[in-house]
Design an enzyme around this catalytic site. Sequence first.
Site, PDB file in Angstrom:
ATOM      1  N   GLU A   7       0.844  -1.201   0.000  1.00 30.46           N
ATOM      2  CA  GLU A   7       0.000   0.000   0.000  1.00 30.46           C
ATOM      3  C   GLU A   7       0.875   1.245   0.000  1.00 30.46           C
ATOM      4  O   GLU A   7       0.900   2.017   0.959  1.00 30.46           O
ATOM      5  CB  GLU A   7      -0.947  -0.010   1.205  1.00 30.46           C
ATOM      6  N   HIS A   9       2.041   4.732  -1.884  1.00 28.30           N
ATOM      7  CA  HIS A   9       1.316   5.651  -2.758  1.00 28.30           C
ATOM      8  C   HIS A   9       2.199   6.589  -3.568  1.00 28.30           C
ATOM      9  O   HIS A   9       3.310   6.912  -3.184  1.00 28.30           O
ATOM     10  CB  HIS A   9       0.346   6.481  -1.919  1.00 28.30           C
ATOM     11  N   HIS A 160      -9.203   0.565  -0.490  1.00 28.29           N
ATOM     12  CA  HIS A 160      -8.503   1.565   0.330  1.00 28.29           C
ATOM     13  C   HIS A 160      -9.520   2.486   0.994  1.00 28.29           C
ATOM     14  O   HIS A 160     -10.538   2.821   0.391  1.00 28.29           O
ATOM     15  CB  HIS A 160      -7.552   2.380  -0.558  1.00 28.29           C
ATOM     16  N   ASP A 278       2.195   2.088   3.909  1.00 27.23           N
ATOM     17  CA  ASP A 278       1.307   3.212   3.610  1.00 27.23           C
ATOM     18  C   ASP A 278       2.126   4.485   3.427  1.00 27.23           C
ATOM     19  O   ASP A 278       1.738   5.566   3.861  1.00 27.23           O
ATOM     20  CB  ASP A 278       0.227   3.413   4.684  1.00 27.23           C
TER      21      ASP A 278
END
Length: 319
Positions: A7, A9, A160, A278
């Site tokens: 995850e 980004h 998400h 994340d």
Amino acid sequence: MKKIALEEHFISPGLIEYWQPTMTDVPKPIYDKIHAALTDFGDMRLSSMDGAGIEKAILSIAGPGVQVEPDAARATAKAAEANDFLANVTSARPDRYLGFAHIALQDPQAAARELERCVRDLGFKGAMINGNSMGAYLDERQFDPFWAKAEELQAPIYLHPADPVQPYASFGSYKELTRATWGWGVETGTHALRMIFGGVFDRFPGALLMLGHLGETLPYLLWRFDSRAKLYGVTLKRQPSEYIKDNIAVTVSGMFSAEPLNCAVAALGGSRVMFSADYPFESAAEAGHFMDDVSLDEALREDICWRNAARILNIPMQG
Ligand code: ZN
């Protein structure tokens, strides 16, 4: 220990307009730092990965992306553009970067086609959907073509968190309870439960949903779901907990804490839990140190750090 992170980004130029409004409360210096991290694919990102032992990162856009675009044709076009952008990034560093597709669900047939293009032609590992699409949830029958394609391609769909359609009345003036504190967990956990109770996994038993944050509290509640499904006469082929165990895999994104990790492993089994940081919303270093240091059987640590992701996402790894 080496890791695959799921995850992580980035933001592409075409999607900044959707992401920026989520940052209006963030002080300028912090915004600038996050923006720099999201748009960098060089030393900043790679050194952060190296510091956490992340060998490969599966990149996905920072939400909400086109999930909040009211014009379906524009949403579809902008998602494709973002996927082409990401394909350039992953093909430049295939040893470190992989991709999750960004998909506009406003046109479900086009969504299925774009998922297929991303997986077959661009080599992406699945897709990430940022919550509801203009108020539509993934259990709705209009999305059956999308799920049929995901099942056919064996492409996991990572759900998400994103904001709910309306703020929860029960939160009252407690703004600090919204978003990552509690609100996103309620919204995302509810979205996943809608899929289970709405029969998505009866219609598409081979579909795989991924959840961050160690399953958005679902692993903690298995008994309660099964008990009440019986009481309310829910007519699914299986018990709710069985779908959670067989059709859902979770990551530790933004949940660097032993108690929920142990709960997720106990509830879902060690083969269904994977690492994630994340980035850049959480510290990759903190995530990496947590995963390296938390008390775990060493074979299970290896499974969570990379073996499960390599198996589920079909990523060749040495060792
Ligand atoms: Zn995230």
